[in-house]
Motif scaffolding. Structure first.
Motif, PDB file in Angstrom:
ATOM      1  N   TRP A  12       0.826  -1.219   0.000  1.00  0.00           N
ATOM      2  CA  TRP A  12       0.000   0.000   0.000  1.00  0.00           C
ATOM      3  C   TRP A  12       0.859   1.267   0.000  1.00  0.00           C
ATOM      4  O   TRP A  12       0.443   2.305  -0.503  1.00  0.00           O
ATOM      5  CB  TRP A  12      -0.964  -0.007   1.189  1.00  0.00           C
ATOM      6  N   MET A  13       2.078   1.171   0.550  1.00  0.00           N
ATOM      7  CA  MET A  13       3.025   2.297   0.529  1.00  0.00           C
ATOM      8  C   MET A  13       4.395   1.755   0.907  1.00  0.00           C
ATOM      9  O   MET A  13       4.997   2.125   1.905  1.00  0.00           O
ATOM     10  CB  MET A  13       2.584   3.402   1.498  1.00  0.00           C
ATOM     11  N   TRP A  14       4.907   0.825   0.085  1.00  0.00           N
ATOM     12  CA  TRP A  14       6.172   0.153   0.403  1.00  0.00           C
ATOM     13  C   TRP A  14       7.324   1.137   0.261  1.00  0.00           C
ATOM     14  O   TRP A  14       7.663   1.585  -0.831  1.00  0.00           O
ATOM     15  CB  TRP A  14       6.345  -1.042  -0.516  1.00  0.00           C
ATOM     16  N   ASP A  15       7.920   1.459   1.412  1.00  0.00           N
ATOM     17  CA  ASP A  15       9.005   2.434   1.470  1.00  0.00           C
ATOM     18  C   ASP A  15       9.601   2.336   2.874  1.00  0.00           C
ATOM     19  O   ASP A  15       9.147   1.547   3.702  1.00  0.00           O
ATOM     20  CB  ASP A  15       8.459   3.841   1.177  1.00  0.00           C
ATOM     21  N   ASP A  16      10.582   3.159   3.157  1.00  0.00           N
ATOM     22  CA  ASP A  16      11.202   3.157   4.473  1.00  0.00           C
ATOM     23  C   ASP A  16      10.352   4.011   5.412  1.00  0.00           C
ATOM     24  O   ASP A  16      10.509   5.233   5.494  1.00  0.00           O
ATOM     25  CB  ASP A  16      12.637   3.693   4.389  1.00  0.00           C
ATOM     26  N   LEU A  17       9.443   3.348   6.117  1.00  0.00           N
ATOM     27  CA  LEU A  17       8.555   4.025   7.071  1.00  0.00           C
ATOM     28  C   LEU A  17       8.968   3.646   8.487  1.00  0.00           C
ATOM     29  O   LEU A  17       9.767   2.734   8.694  1.00  0.00           O
ATOM     30  CB  LEU A  17       7.101   3.627   6.806  1.00  0.00           C
ATOM     31  N   ASN A  18       8.413   4.336   9.470  1.00  0.00           N
ATOM     32  CA  ASN A  18       8.815   4.052  10.853  1.00  0.00           C
ATOM     33  C   ASN A  18       7.702   4.470  11.821  1.00  0.00           C
ATOM     34  O   ASN A  18       7.534   5.658  12.101  1.00  0.00           O
ATOM     35  CB  ASN A  18      10.105   4.801  11.196  1.00  0.00           C
ATOM     36  N   PRO A  19       6.947   3.504  12.347  1.00  0.00           N
ATOM     37  CA  PRO A  19       5.840   3.848  13.249  1.00  0.00           C
ATOM     38  C   PRO A  19       6.287   4.426  14.587  1.00  0.00           C
ATOM     39  O   PRO A  19       5.462   4.978  15.320  1.00  0.00           O
ATOM     40  CB  PRO A  19       5.128   2.505  13.447  1.00  0.00           C
ATOM     41  N   VAL A  20       7.582   4.310  14.914  1.00  0.00           N
ATOM     42  CA  VAL A  20       8.076   4.846  16.185  1.00  0.00           C
ATOM     43  C   VAL A  20       9.019   6.026  15.935  1.00  0.00           C
ATOM     44  O   VAL A  20       9.921   6.293  16.740  1.00  0.00           O
ATOM     45  CB  VAL A  20       8.776   3.742  17.016  1.00  0.00           C
ATOM     46  N   ASP A  21       8.803   6.744  14.853  1.00  0.00           N
ATOM     47  CA  ASP A  21       9.623   7.921  14.544  1.00  0.00           C
ATOM     48  C   ASP A  21       9.495   8.964  15.651  1.00  0.00           C
ATOM     49  O   ASP A  21       8.374   9.340  16.039  1.00  0.00           O
ATOM     50  CB  ASP A  21       9.175   8.513  13.207  1.00  0.00           C
ATOM     51  N   GLY A  22      10.642   9.444  16.144  1.00  0.00           N
ATOM     52  CA  GLY A  22      10.637  10.350  17.281  1.00  0.00           C
ATOM     53  C   GLY A  22       9.964  11.680  17.023  1.00  0.00           C
ATOM     54  O   GLY A  22       9.403  12.293  17.943  1.00  0.00           O
ATOM     55  N   ALA A  23      10.001  12.164  15.784  1.00  0.00           N
ATOM     56  CA  ALA A  23       9.398  13.461  15.470  1.00  0.00           C
ATOM     57  C   ALA A  23       7.890  13.373  15.289  1.00  0.00           C
ATOM     58  O   ALA A  23       7.211  14.402  15.234  1.00  0.00           O
ATOM     59  CB  ALA A  23      10.035  14.035  14.207  1.00  0.00           C
ATOM     60  N   ASN A  24       7.369  12.148  15.193  1.00  0.00           N
ATOM     61  CA  ASN A  24       5.933  11.971  14.947  1.00  0.00           C
ATOM     62  C   ASN A  24       5.371  10.861  15.831  1.00  0.00           C
ATOM     63  O   ASN A  24       5.007   9.776  15.347  1.00  0.00           O
ATOM     64  CB  ASN A  24       5.691  11.628  13.476  1.00  0.00           C
ATOM     65  N   PRO A  25       5.309  11.097  17.132  1.00  0.00           N
ATOM     66  CA  PRO A  25       4.754  10.077  18.023  1.00  0.00           C
ATOM     67  C   PRO A  25       3.240   9.961  17.825  1.00  0.00           C
ATOM     68  O   PRO A  25       2.597  10.874  17.306  1.00  0.00           O
ATOM     69  CB  PRO A  25       5.094  10.614  19.408  1.00  0.00           C
ATOM     70  N   GLY A  26       2.695   8.823  18.231  1.00  0.00           N
ATOM     71  CA  GLY A  26       1.239   8.685  18.200  1.00  0.00           C
ATOM     72  C   GLY A  26       0.689   7.931  17.009  1.00  0.00           C
ATOM     73  O   GLY A  26      -0.515   8.010  16.737  1.00  0.00           O
TER      74      GLY A  26
END
Length: 356
Positions: free
Chosen positions: A116-130
């Motif tokens: 659906w959006m295959w790329d380098d994503l990060n659910p625990v990115d520090g700049a975008n919590p939540g």
């Protein structure tokens, strides 16, 4: 090779049409910008779904998770799914954590996937919590919803809100509610792929495509709609007929829709592609019970086996319903292959009847 954290130098081709396919299996795709395409209809399951974001971190995957149905996909059936943190869902777990995306199809793992959006994503990115990932299996469908989902090393606010919806007839719908202006959609892969990477359907690769309020639907008419031909030639001024066969089989009561996409060399671009809507409404009890060879209203293994033996080898009465007797789902009348299939089921724990 795409190096993690670096700028991706690769570029793809722009998506110039709002529909495409079929792939080798028969899947086609169409988006909400195409007349007759799917309607963008956001389903918010944040209040009813199970939040599994705690299972995810940078470059990993979670699961398998139950999807609440037997979901047909490239000729197989699945009732569980894996969720990767890098914009992937999959019915196999191999390499589901990978961040470096490739074009579809590709025999290298991961396979058996929904990108659906295959790329380098990060659910625990520090700049975008939540960030959240909800899975909901109520309402005769499975919804997997990604909320405020960020990229790797993103700036604050570089998030996407999207969801994937799976339906019992095999239809797949990607929906993109909102894409932040700083979220780099142009470095992703969007599409679907089979279990060994030899077949797939790519919508977008390394090009800007996903946007706010966009729906993309994947379907294969061969789950419930079969055409007698998928290509051909018609002389100028001549005509041809394509026969469509609707197959209700064991479908649940519902309305099933698809679009038959006909691409030609017609110089009138308004006719290319030509989209023909198809719809099947299944209501009430099915007209037959699969495997009910003796037509007594239910499938009773030994009795059906005896009836078939009598019919095939002793000139006994023919099955009253040829569809119920097509036990192996081949589309033909009852024969020795159906008899072998039911023997395997009754005595060797083989698969149950699969009438079309």
């Amino acid at each position: 090779v795409n190096v993690k954290g670096s700028s991706d130098p690769r570029t793809g081709f722009p998506v110039e049409k709002d529909a495409g396919g079929p792939d080798l299996f028969g899947y086609v795709w169409i988006d909400s910008d195409e007349p007759g395409g799917p309607v963008f209809d956001w389903i918010d399951v944040s209040a009813t779904g199970t939040d599994i974001v705690g299972d995810l971190s940078d470059d990993n995957f979670g699961g398998p998770y139950n999807i609440g149905m037997n979901f047909p996909y490239y000729g197989d059936t699945f009732n569980q799914i894996y969720i990767g943190s890098n914009g992937l869902l999959g019915f196999s777990s191999g390499n589901m954590q990978i961040f470096s995306n490739v074009s579809i199809p590709n025999i290298g793992t991961p396979n058996n996937l929904l990108a659906w959006m295959w790329d380098d994503l990060n659910p625990v990115d520090g700049a975008n919590p939540g960030a959240h990932v909800y899975i909901d299996t109520t309402g005769n469908r499975c919804v997997i919803q990604f909320v405020d989902y960020p990229e790797f090393n993103a700036s604050a606010g570089d998030i996407i809100n999207a969801e994937i919806i799976l339906y019992p007839d095999g239809k797949i719908k990607f929906q993109y509610l909102s894409v932040a202006s700083g979220f780099d959609v142009s470095s992703s892969t969007i599409g679907i792929e089979n279990s060994d990477g030899t077949d797939g359907l790519e919508v977008a690769y390394l090009t800007a495509y996903a946007k706010d309020s966009l729906a993309v639907e994947f379907s294969t008419p061969f789950q419930w709609l079969a055409l007698d031909k998928n290509s051909g030639t018609v002389d100028p001024g001549a005509a041809d007929t394509i026969v469509a066969k609707f197959i209700s089989g064991d479908l649940q009561d519902s309305t099933y829709g698809a679009t038959i996409i006909i691409e030609t060399n017609d110089p009138n671009m308004s006719n290319n592609p030509w989209n023909v809507p198809a719809e099947l409404t299944v209501t009430g009890n099915p007209p037959f019970v699969c495997g009910d060879v003796d037509n007594n209203g239910e499938f009773q293994g030994i009795l059906e086996l005896t009836y078939l033996v009598d019919y095939i080898f002793r000139s006994g009465p023919a099955p009253e319903n040829e569809f119920a007797a097509d036990i192996n789902g081949s589309g033909g009348i009852a024969n020795i292959l159906d008899l072998t299939y039911i023997v395997d089921f009754v005595f060797r724990s083989g698969p149950p009847p699969v009438c079309q």
